[in-house]
Design an enzyme around this catalytic site. Structure first.
Site, PDB file in Angstrom:
ATOM      1  N   SER A 156      30.083  61.687  84.973  1.00 28.59           N
ATOM      2  CA  SER A 156      29.411  61.872  86.259  1.00 28.59           C
ATOM      3  C   SER A 156      29.579  60.620  87.109  1.00 28.59           C
ATOM      4  CB  SER A 156      27.917  62.129  86.048  1.00 28.59           C
ATOM      5  OG  SER A 156      27.220  62.166  87.284  1.00 28.59           O
ATOM      6  N   TYR A 170      19.916  60.716  82.101  1.00 27.76           N
ATOM      7  CA  TYR A 170      21.176  61.382  82.461  1.00 27.76           C
ATOM      8  C   TYR A 170      22.249  60.365  82.847  1.00 27.76           C
ATOM      9  CZ  TYR A 170      24.569  64.218  85.003  1.00 27.76           C
ATOM     10  OH  TYR A 170      25.729  64.798  85.428  1.00 27.76           O
TER      11      TYR A 170
END
Length: 264
Positions: A156, A170
């Site tokens: 990401s 995350y």
């Protein structure tokens, strides 16, 4: 390929006859990647924790090629081992592993709970490692010096720049996955397996829904390309990394984000 000979354009991106596993392939980025691989000629297995979602995705993707959906909770080590066995039982080999299944947890710092670390780290970081362990013999069998097997981890841009939402576990898990990608690339390269990561920016998905609802216009305006990602953007980079065109890349982190992370 013999030295001095050149692949045609079609040969560079043709994946006919290859076998792939795409985790989290029932929706969002996983489904985009599965569709792209199917269109390039790959026989694809997708997995998802939800059996109904698996069945629906298999039906949707079947128009593009040979796809099989297997429900599996990949946050559990034994489920990773079970999936790996099912995927390789008939051939003993696997050409492409896409570690895409993931979880996100948004909550303010003061109340961010322990479970938010366990849930996210298990699926985003441990699961890709467990699957590589379980599928390593099959990847070794498939790979050659000229045509390595491929591991594609989905990271990401939240691991490259600071995210706008409080998703501590995350972004940390994705940063760790990027580093795991590099570590595995060094170890597995001599075994004819490449390991690369894609770092998506804003794409329409269930995971990104809240962020895009709140910041979508602002995010698109901040991107040098002035838009969020489209299905073909993700399908294309996956096909590139899995094909002859990407055979000499390993240990890379490829931001697919319209330039957001690298120009901020």
């Amino acid at each position: 390929m013999i030295k001095g000979q050149f692949a045609t354009h079609a040969e560079l991106f043709d994946l006919s006859g290859k076998r792939a596993l795409v985790t989290g392939g029932s929706r969002g980025i996983g489904m985009m990647i599965a569709r792209g691989l199917l269109q390039a000629g790959v026989r694809v297995v997708i997995s998802s924790r939800n059996a109904e979602a698996c069945a629906q995705a298999q039906e949707q993707l079947s128009e593009f090629g040979d796809v099989w959906a297997v429900p599996a909770d990949l946050s559990r080590h034994e489920e990773c081992a079970r999936l790996a066995h099912l995927v390789t039982a008939d051939s003993g080999s696997l050409d492409i592993l896409v570690n895409n299944a993931g979880a996100m947890w948004d909550e303010p710092l003061a109340t961010f709970p322990d479970v938010a670390w366990d849930t996210v780290i298990d699926l985003n970081l441990k699961s890709p490692f467990w699957l590589v362990q379980a599928l390593l013999p099959a990847l070794r069998t498939a790979g050659t010096a000229d045509d390595p097997a491929r591991i594609i981890n989905i990271g990401s841009i939240a691991a490259i720049h600071i995210p706008q939402r409080p998703n501590y576990s995350y972004s940390s898990s994705k940063a760790a996955l990027h580093q795991l990608t590099r570590v595995l690339a060094k170890e597995l390269g001599p075994q004819h397996i490449t390991v690369n990561a894609v770092a998506p920016g804003p794409f329409p998905s269930t995971m990104m829904a809240a962020t895009l609802d709140e910041f979508g216009e602002e995010i698109a305006a901040s991107a040098p390309l002035r838009r969020i990602g489209r299905d073909d953007d993700m399908a294309g980079v996956a096909v590139f990394l899995a094909s002859r065109a990407g055979a000499y890349l390993t240990g890379t982190i490829v931001p697919v984000d319209g330039g957001i992370a690298t120009t901020a």
